[in-house]
Scaffold this motif. Sequence first.
Motif, short mmCIF file in Angstrom:
data_model
loop_
_atom_site.label_atom_id
_atom_site.label_comp_id
_atom_site.label_asym_id
_atom_site.label_seq_id
_atom_site.Cartn_x
_atom_site.Cartn_y
_atom_site.Cartn_z
N MET A 104 0.83 -1.20 0.00
CA MET A 104 0.00 0.00 0.00
C MET A 104 0.87 1.26 0.00
SD MET A 104 -3.28 0.89 2.40
CE MET A 104 -2.52 1.72 3.78
N THR A 108 1.12 4.07 -3.04
CA THR A 108 0.81 5.45 -2.70
C THR A 108 1.93 6.39 -3.08
OG1 THR A 108 -0.45 4.68 -0.81
CG2 THR A 108 0.19 6.99 -0.82
N ARG A 112 2.56 9.43 -5.76
CA ARG A 112 2.86 10.79 -5.31
C ARG A 112 4.10 11.34 -6.01
NH1 ARG A 112 2.02 11.50 0.96
NH2 ARG A 112 0.20 10.31 0.41
N GLN A 177 -2.39 6.08 10.71
CA GLN A 177 -2.63 4.77 10.11
C GLN A 177 -3.13 3.78 11.18
OE1 GLN A 177 -0.72 4.30 6.50
NE2 GLN A 177 -2.86 3.76 6.47
N ASP A 180 -6.72 4.44 11.94
CA ASP A 180 -7.47 3.98 10.78
C ASP A 180 -7.64 2.46 10.83
OD1 ASP A 180 -8.51 3.64 8.25
OD2 ASP A 180 -6.63 4.06 7.21
N ALA A 183 -9.81 1.11 13.67
CA ALA A 183 -11.24 1.29 13.40
C ALA A 183 -11.77 0.19 12.50
CB ALA A 183 -11.50 2.66 12.77
N VAL A 184 -10.98 -0.17 11.50
CA VAL A 184 -11.41 -1.24 10.57
C VAL A 184 -11.50 -2.56 11.32
CG1 VAL A 184 -10.81 -2.53 8.49
CG2 VAL A 184 -10.40 -0.08 8.59
N SER A 197 -9.66 -5.83 3.77
CA SER A 197 -9.73 -4.45 3.32
C SER A 197 -8.43 -4.05 2.60
CB SER A 197 -9.97 -3.57 4.53
OG SER A 197 -10.50 -2.35 4.16
N ARG A 201 -7.81 -3.01 -1.30
CA ARG A 201 -7.20 -1.73 -1.62
C ARG A 201 -5.97 -1.89 -2.52
NH1 ARG A 201 -7.68 3.40 0.42
NH2 ARG A 201 -9.80 2.70 0.68
N ASP B 219 -5.24 12.69 -0.75
CA ASP B 219 -4.31 11.71 -0.19
C ASP B 219 -4.94 10.91 0.94
OD1 ASP B 219 -2.27 12.18 -1.84
OD2 ASP B 219 -0.95 13.15 -0.40
N LEU B 220 -5.54 11.65 1.86
CA LEU B 220 -6.11 10.99 3.03
C LEU B 220 -7.26 10.06 2.62
CD1 LEU B 220 -5.38 11.02 5.97
CD2 LEU B 220 -7.17 12.67 6.39
N ARG B 221 -8.07 10.51 1.69
CA ARG B 221 -9.17 9.66 1.21
C ARG B 221 -8.63 8.38 0.59
NH1 ARG B 221 -12.92 14.16 -1.34
NH2 ARG B 221 -14.34 14.43 0.41
N LYS B 222 -7.57 8.55 -0.21
CA LYS B 222 -7.03 7.42 -0.95
C LYS B 222 -6.30 6.45 -0.04
CE LYS B 222 -4.58 8.98 -4.26
NZ LYS B 222 -4.05 9.58 -5.47
N ASN B 223 -5.64 6.99 0.97
CA ASN B 223 -4.75 6.15 1.77
C ASN B 223 -5.35 5.64 3.06
OD1 ASN B 223 -2.74 6.53 -0.10
ND2 ASN B 223 -2.22 8.49 0.82
N SER B 224 -6.61 5.94 3.29
CA SER B 224 -7.19 5.43 4.52
C SER B 224 -8.23 4.37 4.17
CB SER B 224 -7.83 6.57 5.30
OG SER B 224 -8.74 7.28 4.49
N LEU B 225 -8.34 3.42 5.05
CA LEU B 225 -9.35 2.38 4.86
C LEU B 225 -10.66 2.86 5.49
CD1 LEU B 225 -7.12 -0.66 5.80
CD2 LEU B 225 -7.69 0.14 3.52
N ASP B 226 -10.51 3.57 6.62
CA ASP B 226 -11.66 4.16 7.30
C ASP B 226 -11.40 5.67 7.37
OD1 ASP B 226 -13.55 5.13 9.09
OD2 ASP B 226 -13.59 3.28 10.25
#
Lengths: 206, 266
Positions: A104, A108, A112, A177, A180, A183-184, A197, A201, B219-226
């Motif tokens: 991932m 990313t 970028r 992270q 995040d 939470a998942v 997930s 992704r 970026d944040l939208r793309k790189n977060s699962l939640d």
Amino acid sequence: MFQRITTHPRRRFLLGALAVMALLALPRPALAEDPTAFIEGLGQKALTSLTTPDINQAEREKRVRGLLRTYFDVDTIARFTLGPNWRNATDPQKAEYIKLFEKMIVTTYAQRFSEYSGQELKVGKATKASDRDTVVSSQIIQQDGPPISVEWRVRSKNGQMKVIDVLVEGISMSVTQRSDFSAVIQTGGGIEALLASLRERTGSTN
Amino acid sequence: MTAASARPSRRQPNLFAALGLALLLSLSLGACANNAQSGYKTEINDPIEPVNRAIFAFNDMFDRFLFEPVAKIYDAVFPGFVKSGVQNFMRNLRAPIVVANNLLQGEIGDAGVATARFLINTTTGVAGLVDVAATQGLMHEDEDFGQTLGVWGVGEGMYIVLPLLGPSSLRDAAGKVADLAVDPLFVWSNNTHNNWVYLTRGGVEAIDNRARAIKAVEDLRKNSLDYYAAVRSAYGQRRGALIRDDARQQQGGGAAVAMPDYDEEY
């Protein structure tokens, strides 16, 4: 066949020369003198090898992966971002998690760096954060906007420096992270939910 | 992330009642953990998460369908100097809030800088459109009452997502209300029934801020699962960093580096 090559004197010499050249070509953050120089090296390397527009996505991803493994302690970061859930994971789950997590990040950052538009990294001073850790402050200088403050947390492990966290404007990438991911895991009821997930992704199959 | 946009448009709110309420609310939070000076906080108190998630989902829809597209057009249409003119002008209007909060934090030096910036930019900076002061080394620094409360040791209370305004906390929301009391533009337009003035200001400011965050939000939208959890964490950390900076300045600097605890190994 391998045996024959190595026993042939001339070829042996060639192989030896190749090995020496390979060693010289290897990036050696291990010998970097201080954390500031280490981060400067990382910035230089990223700038020269990742921002050229004339490489394709696959090549850029390969280079990002190389840089990531050389300069970052992916295992430590992956472990931290899983938090207390790390202990509850089985070994195969841990292995898959680290693999997907790295994938991932690579995707990313390859993306970028492909959108690079003249930013520069200005490395500032280093501050001791703990016995093992040093924080190197820096700024990303943009062409069209205010500088962005970035702090690199560098850890020495077996005499080798590795980045273990990056804070952008005071926001830790690892902590964000981790929130995040946790939470998942909470919503989905376990680490399998996170793996599913992450697979989705990164476009990976189980 | 929907940044600050339109202000609540009550008819003639009693400013002092609002200020009193905000203070009371924030002081009652004072019992909560004081984390301004100490280390790095990674957990966020979110007891009304289901409600917050619902409002967040609404904000996100609003952002995707209206706010972000408008901000992208704004970003694409106007040249850089116009956009920085807008930002400078908006910042200059907020200067009194910055000065007031610097004083409340005991930052006399910073209050002086903010005052000098206001005087220079309002005059030689053509009513605030050009940031002349910055070229003289007087840099902009944002302050709000939420930060002031943080410096005073008030904890953030619980996390709340405000409709349209986005992520906040009890402390920071109370701070927003209190800031209105020292905002000359709000006070004037409110007292003269010219509410459109501060509503317009809020709208333009929101679009300008949103345009500056296009990449970061993507970026944040793309790189977060939640996405919700990622924004919540980023908000808490960012506010924490701002308050730690202020607290550090108040204590005469110092080299303390606040970092998340990375040694609770698992």
